[in-house]
Scaffold this active site. Structure first.
Site, PDB file in Angstrom:
ATOM      1  N   HIS A 222      -5.098  -8.396   8.717  1.00 44.61           N
ATOM      2  CA  HIS A 222      -6.010  -7.260   8.852  1.00 44.61           C
ATOM      3  C   HIS A 222      -7.062  -7.564   9.918  1.00 44.61           C
ATOM      4  O   HIS A 222      -6.810  -8.346  10.838  1.00 44.61           O
ATOM      5  CB  HIS A 222      -6.639  -6.933   7.498  1.00 44.61           C
TER       6      HIS A 222
ATOM      7  N   GLU B 296      -6.872  -3.179   0.613  1.00 46.03           N
ATOM      8  CA  GLU B 296      -8.121  -3.038   1.359  1.00 46.03           C
ATOM      9  C   GLU B 296      -9.354  -3.131   0.459  1.00 46.03           C
ATOM     10  O   GLU B 296     -10.475  -3.322   0.947  1.00 46.03           O
ATOM     11  CB  GLU B 296      -8.131  -1.718   2.115  1.00 46.03           C
TER      12      GLU B 296
ATOM     13  N   SER C 295       0.811  -1.218   0.000  1.00 44.66           N
ATOM     14  CA  SER C 295       0.000   0.000   0.000  1.00 44.66           C
ATOM     15  C   SER C 295       0.841   1.264   0.000  1.00 44.66           C
ATOM     16  O   SER C 295       0.723   2.127   0.878  1.00 44.66           O
ATOM     17  CB  SER C 295      -0.963   0.009   1.192  1.00 44.66           C
TER      18      SER C 295
END
Length: 445
Positions: free
Chosen positions: A359, A332, A213
């Site tokens: 997560h 995500e 990310s």
């Protein structure tokens, strides 16, 4: 009890089916304008930077959700304060103090990762703990790095390097150079960078492993600059020197990752959905959705709303082709994208997201289990999922206290009658009004 109360465990939610789905782009197709709340990632970064500033900061249009409220609660325990006004939330910076404090983490990764360094800057003894799920989320590399930078961190009764743990503040941190493995979460790096301007010598982070990310790192660096810091990145080394932070006014963008199910809806069911306030330039990883729409055969274009603001207009016809998507930078979005690809006319593969196992839940295992239980042909790989075409049927879609899985269940329900989404209240982590907004979209509001 409201289905959007994040503390409730209430009944399951029957995800509504779109009319005539999949529909052609005519007057029977999905047609709506929606507005999503502020970005969680930006809101909580803004709150941290405001707390480290030398004067009050008004944060406009912030997210009001469980994670955001947990961040405000943590900052209050650490010596900052927040005043809710008609224009937003005004943050008063951290003050020195003494004694003991307890920070409630809930299951908020940003709170668990961004606030320990702030505790080390103060003079309180601060205990951190939260929901059972947060104790399973990776944190050890960050706590180890903080120790190397001078923080006094003591493990608690649980797994070493995980909540519960205690930080004893001694009035500041020397900072300096540190090696960091941020491969399990980009938030480890962001946590050090956000606090670095308050370290005596700033911080230089040498990165080990591959950081997922990258857009979230770009977001952190951009926001540091807006508050007055001067971060520099040279390949695998990031340096943030000491700085005096100040910014009187900051406006939070809409959360583009939270917009994902609304972007997916016209591609899955057919029709048009406009998302209000979509920024033309942003560091948010969710902006990648515009490229995905085009790759899947839809159309995403900007329009000007009646009030002069920008809207993203997404149009699709309910037909999706199978794709191989590397989601390393936008992990995500995986739950919603996986739900979409269940309706593709050919095999699909999602890769680059091994870090999703740490997560809110092990998202890869959860998605493979739940999509297969509804008739899907979904298998895990080392770093993602393989999704083959298969007819889906009604059933319960378990969500594992994960807000993104609620959103994935909603997308499945567009084409599959009788999808019962377990505990929709968990979506309150990022969008307390999601269920109502989803029904309004299907009603054409």
């Amino acid at each position: 009890m409201s289905t959007d109360d994040p503390e409730s465990t209430g009944p399951s939610w029957t995800a509504p089916t779109a009319p005539h789905a999949p529909a052609a782009a005519d007057d029977t197709a999905l047609y709506a304008t929606v507005r999503v709340p502020g970005s969680k990632s930006i809101t909580n970064r803004a709150y941290v930077l405001a707390a480290l500033s030398t004067a009050r900061t008004l944060v406009r249009e912030p997210l009001d959700s469980r994670d955001a409220r947990l961040m405000l609660g943590a900052l209050r325990e650490l010596g900052a304060s927040a005043e809710h006004t008609a224009d937003g939330v005004r943050i008063r910076p951290l003050t020195s103090g003494s004694g003991a404090a307890d920070v409630a983490l809930g299951n908020a990764g940003t709170v668990a990762r961004f606030t320990p360094a702030l505790a080390a800057l103060g003079e309180r003894t601060v205990r951190f703990d939260g929901d059972p799920a947060i104790r399973r989320r990776p944190l050890s590399p960050l706590l180890g790095a903080l120790r190397e930078l001078g923080a006094d961190v003591e493990d608690g009764s649980g797994e070493p390097g995980a909540p519960p743990f205690t930080v004893r503040g001694h009035g500041g941190l020397p900072g300096g150079e540190v090696d960091l493995d941020s491969s399990a979460s980009s938030q480890f790096l962001s946590a050090l960078l956000l606090a670095a301007p308050a370290f005596d010598r700033g911080v230089t982070v040498r990165l080990l492993g591959e950081v997922p990310s990258e857009p979230h790192i770009a977001m952190t660096l951009d926001m540091l600059r807006r508050f007055g810091a001067t971060p520099e990145r040279h390949g695998r080394e990031v340096h943030v020197p000491p700085a005096t932070l100040t910014l009187a006014d900051y406006t939070v963008e809409p959360d583009l990752s939270t917009a994902a199910p609304f972007v997916a809806a016209p591609l899955v069911a057919g029709g048009t959905v406009r998302i209000a306030g979509w920024p033309r330039e942003t560091t948010q990883p969710g902006d990648w959705l515009r490229s995905l729409v085009a790759e899947l055969g839809g159309e995403a274009t900007f329009e000007r709303g009646a009030d002069g603001s920008d809207l993203l207009r997404v149009t699709g016809d309910g037909r999706l082709a199978g794709r191989h998507l590397d989601l390393h930078e936008v992990g995500e979005l995986t739950p919603v994208v996986a739900a979409m690809l269940c309706f593709a006319d050919g095999p699909s593969r999602i890769s680059g997201v091994a870090h999703l196992r740490g997560h809110e839940t092990d998202r890869l295992a959860a998605l493979a289990t739940e999509l297969t239980a509804l008739g899907g042909d979904v298998t895990e790989t080392a770093d993602g999922l393989v999704i083959n075409p298969a007819p889906l049927h009604a059933g319960t879609f378990h969500t594992y206290d994960d807000h993104r899985l609620v959103m994935a269940g909603a997308v499945l329900g567009l084409r599959v009658p009788g999808v019962e989404v377990e505990n929709p209240a968990t979506v309150g982590k990022t969008f307390p009004g999601f269920v109502d907004a989803w029904h309004a979209m299907l009603g054409g509001a």
